[in-house]
Design a protein around this motif. Structure first.
Motif, mmCIF file in Angstrom:
data_model
loop_
_atom_site.group_PDB
_atom_site.id
_atom_site.type_symbol
_atom_site.label_atom_id
_atom_site.label_comp_id
_atom_site.label_asym_id
_atom_site.label_seq_id
_atom_site.Cartn_x
_atom_site.Cartn_y
_atom_site.Cartn_z
ATOM 1 N N LEU A 13 0.955 -1.406 0.001
ATOM 2 C CA LEU A 13 0.029 -0.019 -0.033
ATOM 3 C C LEU A 13 0.628 1.037 -0.465
ATOM 4 C CD1 LEU A 13 -2.827 -1.373 2.827
ATOM 5 C CD2 LEU A 13 -3.471 -0.676 -0.193
ATOM 6 N N GLY A 14 1.977 1.149 1.026
ATOM 7 C CA GLY A 14 2.649 2.597 0.307
ATOM 8 C C GLY A 14 3.561 2.561 -0.909
ATOM 9 N N GLU A 15 4.229 1.591 -0.467
ATOM 10 C CA GLU A 15 4.627 2.034 -2.172
ATOM 11 C C GLU A 15 3.743 1.648 -3.789
ATOM 12 O OE1 GLU A 15 6.774 -2.027 -3.281
ATOM 13 O OE2 GLU A 15 8.322 -1.213 -1.584
ATOM 14 N N ILE A 16 2.583 2.183 -3.876
ATOM 15 C CA ILE A 16 1.235 1.801 -4.393
ATOM 16 C C ILE A 16 0.863 3.849 -4.976
ATOM 17 C CG2 ILE A 16 -1.290 1.590 -5.044
ATOM 18 C CD1 ILE A 16 -1.247 -1.067 -4.744
ATOM 19 N N TYR A 17 0.726 4.225 -2.768
ATOM 20 C CA TYR A 17 0.422 5.573 -3.025
ATOM 21 C C TYR A 17 1.574 6.374 -3.002
ATOM 22 C CZ TYR A 17 -2.057 9.096 -1.682
ATOM 23 O OH TYR A 17 -3.505 10.342 -1.739
ATOM 24 N N VAL A 18 2.621 5.918 -2.501
ATOM 25 C CA VAL A 18 4.535 6.946 -3.124
ATOM 26 C C VAL A 18 4.347 6.724 -4.857
ATOM 27 C CG1 VAL A 18 6.562 6.535 -3.023
ATOM 28 C CG2 VAL A 18 5.318 6.177 -1.269
ATOM 29 N N PHE A 19 3.753 5.751 -5.191
ATOM 30 C CA PHE A 19 3.714 5.576 -6.974
ATOM 31 C C PHE A 19 3.202 6.805 -7.346
ATOM 32 C CE2 PHE A 19 1.443 3.959 -10.409
ATOM 33 C CZ PHE A 19 2.780 3.769 -11.747
ATOM 34 N N MET A 20 1.409 6.704 -6.908
ATOM 35 C CA MET A 20 0.640 7.640 -7.355
ATOM 36 C C MET A 20 1.197 9.222 -7.282
ATOM 37 S SD MET A 20 -1.298 5.762 -7.971
ATOM 38 C CE MET A 20 -3.113 6.786 -8.496
ATOM 39 N N LEU A 21 1.813 9.507 -6.114
ATOM 40 C CA LEU A 21 2.482 10.555 -5.841
ATOM 41 C C LEU A 21 3.484 10.887 -6.770
ATOM 42 C CD1 LEU A 21 1.968 10.211 -2.116
ATOM 43 C CD2 LEU A 21 0.728 11.789 -3.073
ATOM 44 N N VAL A 22 4.418 10.021 -6.734
ATOM 45 C CA VAL A 22 4.961 10.356 -7.387
ATOM 46 C C VAL A 22 5.337 10.634 -9.298
ATOM 47 C CG1 VAL A 22 7.536 9.522 -8.418
ATOM 48 C CG2 VAL A 22 7.479 9.679 -6.422
ATOM 49 N N LEU A 23 3.755 9.646 -9.793
ATOM 50 C CA LEU A 23 3.197 9.823 -11.133
ATOM 51 C C LEU A 23 2.775 11.086 -11.166
ATOM 52 C CD1 LEU A 23 3.210 8.491 -13.902
ATOM 53 C CD2 LEU A 23 0.929 7.672 -12.819
ATOM 54 N N ARG A 24 2.148 11.683 -10.205
ATOM 55 C CA ARG A 24 1.795 12.973 -10.529
ATOM 56 C C ARG A 24 2.223 14.084 -10.682
ATOM 57 N NH1 ARG A 24 -2.861 15.904 -6.202
ATOM 58 N NH2 ARG A 24 -2.558 17.810 -7.154
ATOM 59 N N PHE A 25 3.588 13.811 -9.628
ATOM 60 C CA PHE A 25 5.015 15.254 -9.830
ATOM 61 C C PHE A 25 5.659 14.652 -11.364
ATOM 62 C CE2 PHE A 25 9.047 15.967 -9.898
ATOM 63 C CZ PHE A 25 9.453 17.182 -9.779
ATOM 64 N N LEU A 26 5.648 13.328 -11.715
ATOM 65 C CA LEU A 26 6.486 13.854 -12.942
ATOM 66 C C LEU A 26 5.278 13.985 -13.731
ATOM 67 C CD1 LEU A 26 7.955 10.193 -13.178
ATOM 68 C CD2 LEU A 26 9.122 12.219 -12.724
ATOM 69 N N LEU A 27 3.598 13.989 -14.119
ATOM 70 C CA LEU A 27 2.994 14.252 -15.135
ATOM 71 C C LEU A 27 3.024 15.956 -15.348
ATOM 72 C CD1 LEU A 27 0.098 11.783 -14.364
ATOM 73 C CD2 LEU A 27 1.298 11.952 -16.403
#
Length: 185
Positions: A13-27
């Motif tokens: 769950l932590g890695e999925i949410y970190v993935f989503m946050l980082v993806l938001r930043f990159l987008l």
């Protein structure tokens, strides 16, 4: 592989949410289409913890560090929970600076991993369906195009063959190997 199920759930769950946050930043950094349904989903899922930080930090242009800071905090809390469940806190105290450095390295590794898979996806899309109107391929191409443009400045296309993905893969692999060395200390 003999991992505690609760630890596995917390880590996932932590890695999925970190993935989503980082993806938001990159987008945001790539100026991807904000109105793409996938972009909208990422923003909706990450907005609650990011909004207060955005009010505090006030984003400058397209650079909004709020998702990265929240990703760093989520990663640190996830690691702290995992260490606590493993009993590491009972044996020795965890240095907050080490936890912060480890979390930062993990967030950087997540950025590199996202780009690695995005480049693979963009290459496959360019072969199969380069003019697709589906939101996923469009978003993937928008995410990777700034990276491809930067790599094309170093290695221009040769006879219609774009070698920029090879350079990108090489740089990502070198950076990830150096991050692994940093964590070994």
């Amino acid at each position: 592989m003999g991992q505690d199920p609760i630890t596995l759930i917390i880590r996932t769950l932590g890695e999925i949410y970190v993935f989503m946050l980082v993806l938001r930043f990159l987008l945001q950094l790539a100026r991807a289409d904000y109105y793409n349904p996938i972009s909208q989903a990422v923003v909706r899922l990450t907005q609650p913890p990011v909004r207060p930080l955005q009010m505090l930090l006030r984003p400058r242009g397209r650079f909004d560090a709020s998702p990265l800071i929240v990703a760093l905090v989520v990663k640190a809390v996830t690691l702290l929970l995992i260490f606590q469940l493993a009993g590491a806190l009972a044996q020795a105290s965890i240095n907050p600076l080490q936890l912060l450095i480890f979390s930062a390295v993990e967030v950087i590794d997540t950025i590199l991993t996202i780009y690695f898979w995005a480049v693979i996806g963009a290459v496959i899309i360019s072969w199969i369906s380069p003019d697709s109107y589906h939101p996923a391929p469009q978003l993937l191409l928008q995410l990777t195009e700034p990276l491809f443009a930067l790599a094309r400045k170093v290695i221009p296309p040769i006879g219609g063959l774009d070698l920029s993905p090879i350079l990108i893969f090489l740089v990502i692999q070198i950076l990830q190997s150096q991050l692994g060395r940093l964590l070994a200390f």
